[in-house]
Design a protein around this motif. Structure first.
Motif, PDB file in Angstrom:
ATOM      1  N   HIS A 197      31.607  50.815   2.899  1.00  0.00           N
ATOM      2  CA  HIS A 197      32.978  50.900   3.400  1.00  0.00           C
ATOM      3  C   HIS A 197      32.930  50.887   4.912  1.00  0.00           C
ATOM      4  N   GLU A 198      33.686  49.964   5.529  1.00  0.00           N
ATOM      5  CA  GLU A 198      33.742  49.870   6.991  1.00  0.00           C
ATOM      6  C   GLU A 198      35.211  49.793   7.401  1.00  0.00           C
ATOM      7  N   PRO A 199      35.751  50.808   8.067  1.00  0.00           N
ATOM      8  CA  PRO A 199      37.174  50.789   8.445  1.00  0.00           C
ATOM      9  C   PRO A 199      37.559  49.573   9.272  1.00  0.00           C
ATOM     10  N   GLY A 200      36.636  49.014  10.051  1.00  0.00           N
ATOM     11  CA  GLY A 200      36.950  47.863  10.881  1.00  0.00           C
ATOM     12  C   GLY A 200      36.957  46.548  10.140  1.00  0.00           C
ATOM     13  N   LEU A 201      36.609  46.569   8.864  1.00  0.00           N
ATOM     14  CA  LEU A 201      36.593  45.357   8.051  1.00  0.00           C
ATOM     15  C   LEU A 201      38.024  45.070   7.599  1.00  0.00           C
ATOM     16  N   GLN A 202      38.663  44.076   8.222  1.00  0.00           N
ATOM     17  CA  GLN A 202      40.084  43.849   7.978  1.00  0.00           C
ATOM     18  C   GLN A 202      40.364  43.102   6.676  1.00  0.00           C
ATOM     19  N   TRP A 203      39.603  42.059   6.405  1.00  0.00           N
ATOM     20  CA  TRP A 203      39.795  41.314   5.155  1.00  0.00           C
ATOM     21  C   TRP A 203      38.454  40.694   4.767  1.00  0.00           C
ATOM     22  N   PRO A 204      37.613  41.434   4.030  1.00  0.00           N
ATOM     23  CA  PRO A 204      36.351  40.851   3.576  1.00  0.00           C
ATOM     24  C   PRO A 204      36.644  39.652   2.689  1.00  0.00           C
ATOM     25  N   ASP A 205      36.146  38.485   3.075  1.00  0.00           N
ATOM     26  CA  ASP A 205      36.592  37.242   2.467  1.00  0.00           C
ATOM     27  C   ASP A 205      35.546  36.609   1.565  1.00  0.00           C
ATOM     28  N   THR A 206      34.479  36.043   2.136  1.00  0.00           N
ATOM     29  CA  THR A 206      33.554  35.209   1.384  1.00  0.00           C
ATOM     30  C   THR A 206      32.117  35.673   1.552  1.00  0.00           C
ATOM     31  N   PHE A 207      31.369  35.689   0.443  1.00  0.00           N
ATOM     32  CA  PHE A 207      29.945  36.001   0.467  1.00  0.00           C
ATOM     33  C   PHE A 207      29.122  34.719   0.498  1.00  0.00           C
TER      34      PHE A 207
ATOM     35  N   ASP B  69      34.743  38.053   7.708  1.00  0.00           N
ATOM     36  CA  ASP B  69      35.945  38.888   7.820  1.00  0.00           C
ATOM     37  C   ASP B  69      37.031  37.993   8.396  1.00  0.00           C
ATOM     38  N   SER B  70      37.933  37.505   7.528  1.00  0.00           N
ATOM     39  CA  SER B  70      38.933  36.523   7.960  1.00  0.00           C
ATOM     40  C   SER B  70      40.191  37.155   8.549  1.00  0.00           C
ATOM     41  N   ARG B  71      40.334  38.467   8.492  1.00  0.00           N
ATOM     42  CA  ARG B  71      41.412  39.194   9.172  1.00  0.00           C
ATOM     43  C   ARG B  71      42.806  38.714   8.765  1.00  0.00           C
ATOM     44  N   ILE B  72      42.996  38.398   7.516  1.00  0.00           N
ATOM     45  CA  ILE B  72      44.288  37.888   7.052  1.00  0.00           C
ATOM     46  C   ILE B  72      45.465  38.808   7.419  1.00  0.00           C
ATOM     47  N   PRO B  73      45.348  40.135   7.299  1.00  0.00           N
ATOM     48  CA  PRO B  73      46.494  40.984   7.661  1.00  0.00           C
ATOM     49  C   PRO B  73      46.906  40.878   9.126  1.00  0.00           C
ATOM     50  N   GLU B  74      46.004  40.363   9.994  1.00  0.00           N
ATOM     51  CA  GLU B  74      46.316  40.245  11.416  1.00  0.00           C
ATOM     52  C   GLU B  74      46.931  38.898  11.778  1.00  0.00           C
ATOM     53  N   MET B  75      47.062  37.987  10.803  1.00  0.00           N
ATOM     54  CA  MET B  75      47.633  36.675  11.091  1.00  0.00           C
ATOM     55  C   MET B  75      49.088  36.799  11.529  1.00  0.00           C
TER      56      MET B  75
ATOM     57  N   PRO C  51      54.158  38.685  13.442  1.00  0.00           N
ATOM     58  CA  PRO C  51      54.691  37.746  14.435  1.00  0.00           C
ATOM     59  C   PRO C  51      54.386  38.229  15.847  1.00  0.00           C
ATOM     60  N   GLY C  52      54.007  37.318  16.696  1.00  0.00           N
ATOM     61  CA  GLY C  52      53.618  37.671  18.055  1.00  0.00           C
ATOM     62  C   GLY C  52      52.129  37.625  18.263  1.00  0.00           C
ATOM     63  N   ASN C  53      51.353  37.773  17.158  1.00  0.00           N
ATOM     64  CA  ASN C  53      49.917  37.592  17.282  1.00  0.00           C
ATOM     65  C   ASN C  53      49.618  36.114  17.534  1.00  0.00           C
ATOM     66  N   PRO C  54      48.533  35.812  18.222  1.00  0.00           N
ATOM     67  CA  PRO C  54      48.246  34.411  18.560  1.00  0.00           C
ATOM     68  C   PRO C  54      47.917  33.575  17.329  1.00  0.00           C
ATOM     69  N   ASP C  55      48.102  32.257  17.471  1.00  0.00           N
ATOM     70  CA  ASP C  55      47.703  31.345  16.395  1.00  0.00           C
ATOM     71  C   ASP C  55      46.205  31.416  16.155  1.00  0.00           C
ATOM     72  N   ALA C  56      45.438  31.400  17.234  1.00  0.00           N
ATOM     73  CA  ALA C  56      43.981  31.471  17.135  1.00  0.00           C
ATOM     74  C   ALA C  56      43.572  32.927  16.956  1.00  0.00           C
ATOM     75  N   LEU C  57      43.062  33.251  15.787  1.00  0.00           N
ATOM     76  CA  LEU C  57      42.731  34.630  15.456  1.00  0.00           C
ATOM     77  C   LEU C  57      41.214  34.813  15.485  1.00  0.00           C
ATOM     78  N   PRO C  58      40.689  35.621  16.388  1.00  0.00           N
ATOM     79  CA  PRO C  58      39.246  35.854  16.417  1.00  0.00           C
ATOM     80  C   PRO C  58      38.760  36.465  15.100  1.00  0.00           C
ATOM     81  N   SER C  59      37.537  36.116  14.714  1.00  0.00           N
ATOM     82  CA  SER C  59      36.999  36.597  13.442  1.00  0.00           C
ATOM     83  C   SER C  59      35.492  36.750  13.556  1.00  0.00           C
ATOM     84  N   ARG C  60      34.870  37.245  12.467  1.00  0.00           N
ATOM     85  CA  ARG C  60      33.456  37.613  12.548  1.00  0.00           C
ATOM     86  C   ARG C  60      32.678  37.141  11.323  1.00  0.00           C
ATOM     87  N   LEU C  61      31.377  36.958  11.550  1.00  0.00           N
ATOM     88  CA  LEU C  61      30.417  36.783  10.469  1.00  0.00           C
ATOM     89  C   LEU C  61      29.504  37.992  10.474  1.00  0.00           C
ATOM     90  N   LEU C  62      29.319  38.575   9.304  1.00  0.00           N
ATOM     91  CA  LEU C  62      28.577  39.818   9.165  1.00  0.00           C
ATOM     92  C   LEU C  62      27.433  39.629   8.171  1.00  0.00           C
TER      93      LEU C  62
END
Length: 375
Positions: free
Chosen positions: A320-330, A342-348, A353-364
């Motif tokens: 469990h990682e609180p900073g993991l916004q949307w664990p997507d694909t293995f 971590d595709s961060r879908i809830p932050e889209m 609205p108001g968040n940028p189109d380009a959403l930073p994301s991560r590979l873990l």
């Protein structure tokens, strides 16, 4: 060479080498280590047997400059297989052919035959399916060249479809794909004969569950117009022996499975295939699924910022990682290492609205031992 940035930490691990061993070999607590970050929203990841890592960026909110890329040793993303395949743009859709360019790539998979399979549902913003765009492309990793391009006709990828994830049978003959669009289904392709068909099309197991509302940080995840997360059959996993196919709708709470022989048997009617479907587990909304080398099913628990594991009898939290916004694909590396986007879908900006189109994301990567520094 076009590139989009990944993390610039000088101490990052070389991206051509798998940096951890199989999680089934770990006795210490597991945690997530970041190995790359991107300026755009990542969904899919695949790892070749030579250790190369591939990622993809769907056109959900923007025209990302790269759709499919390979990570370089210094952390950049290089267009793959070349710039031409990555040249399609929404603004030029009437000028560029969609059949031989990436339009909206959602998922990838490296198979045991040293191929990279790239799934392009061809529906930017998960909306209108661009004519000629839906396709499954096989790239020969020995030559880094496209070896096969399977185009999906309208009866396989109709308007409203969104082909989501892909698995290939151990013998390399059959392909299984989930459709998470407005009417869920499983697409089955016989690579030997070239036949393809939609099965379980409209079956309850592949549809959204109207009783489920997907939450983020405890609150319903909704757009300003009230629409929530509405994905049908999404995550998909194939048992290591290829005998069973598993899937689940994101807007759902139930994991299902069916014998792959039923999917391959063209003599069975849709109803007869549906009769072979089993309910495996009820838990909650999930996205990515993957069987590890120990035969356990890893599941991304999108509401819990977690990865869970099902051993065939019980479900437990793996990490469990609180900073993991949307664990997507293995994806699994050649030594059994497990990678996760971590595709961060809830932050889209669909939901915020108001968040940028380009959403930073991560590979873990799932690692054992004690976390030490950034990486």
């Amino acid at each position: 060479m076009t590139s989009i940035n990944a993390s610039s930490d000088a101490d990052r691990v070389p991206l051509t080498a798998a940096p951890a061993s199989s999680i089934s070999d770990q006795d210490s607590p597991l945690y997530l280590r970041e190995i790359a970050s991107f300026a755009h929203q990542v969904t899919g990841v695949a790892v070749a047997r030579d250790g190369r890592i591939f990622v993809n960026f769907p056109r959900w909110t923007e025209d990302a400059p790269i759709s499919v890329g390979v990570l370089t040793a210094d952390g950049d993303v290089r267009p793959y297989p070349d710039d031409e395949w990555n040249s399609w743009r929404n603004a030029k859709r009437d000028q560029l052919s969609a059949q031989d360019r990436w339009v909206c790539v959602q998922a990838m998979l490296c198979d045991s035959q040293n191929n990279l399979w790239v799934l392009d549902p061809g529906a930017p913003a998960q909306a209108f399916v661009v004519p000629g765009a839906p396709k499954l492309v096989r790239i020969d990793l020995a030559t880094d060249s496209v070896a096969q391009c399977i185009a999906f006709p309208l009866d396989i990828a109709p308007q409203g479809s969104y082909l989501n994830d892909v698995r290939v049978s151990p013998d390399g003959r059959f392909v299984y794909i989930t459709d998470s669009g407005t009417q869920g289904a499983i697409v089955v392709i016989d690579l030997e004969s070239g036949q393809m068909r939609r099965v379980l099309d409209g079956h309850p197991s592949t549809q959204m569950d109207p009783s489920v509302t997907v939450h983020a940080n405890g609150a319903p995840l909704r757009r300003p117009d009230g629409r929530g997360v509405e994905f049908s059959a999404d995550g998909i996993a194939l048992s290591r022996d290829g005998v069973y196919l598993f899937w689940q709708a994101v807007k759902g709470k139930t994991l299902y499975r069916v014998p792959t022989e039923a999917l391959r048997d063209t003599a069975l009617s849709c109803d007869e295939v549906g009769e072979r479907v089993d309910k495996v587990l009820e838990h909650g909304p999930a996205d990515g699924l993957h069987f590890d080398r120990a035969g356990r099913l890893l599941i991304t628990a999108v509401e819990e910022h977690a990865v869970t594991v099902w051993d065939g009898e019980s479900l437990a939290t793996l990490l469990h990682e609180p900073g993991l916004q949307w664990p997507d694909t293995f994806a699994e590396g050649p030594d059994g290492s497990i990678y996760l986007t971590d595709s961060r879908i809830p932050e889209m900006n669909w939901f915020k609205p108001g968040n940028p189109d380009a959403l930073p994301s991560r590979l873990l990567i799932i690692a054992g031992g004690e976390p030490s520094g950034a990486g």
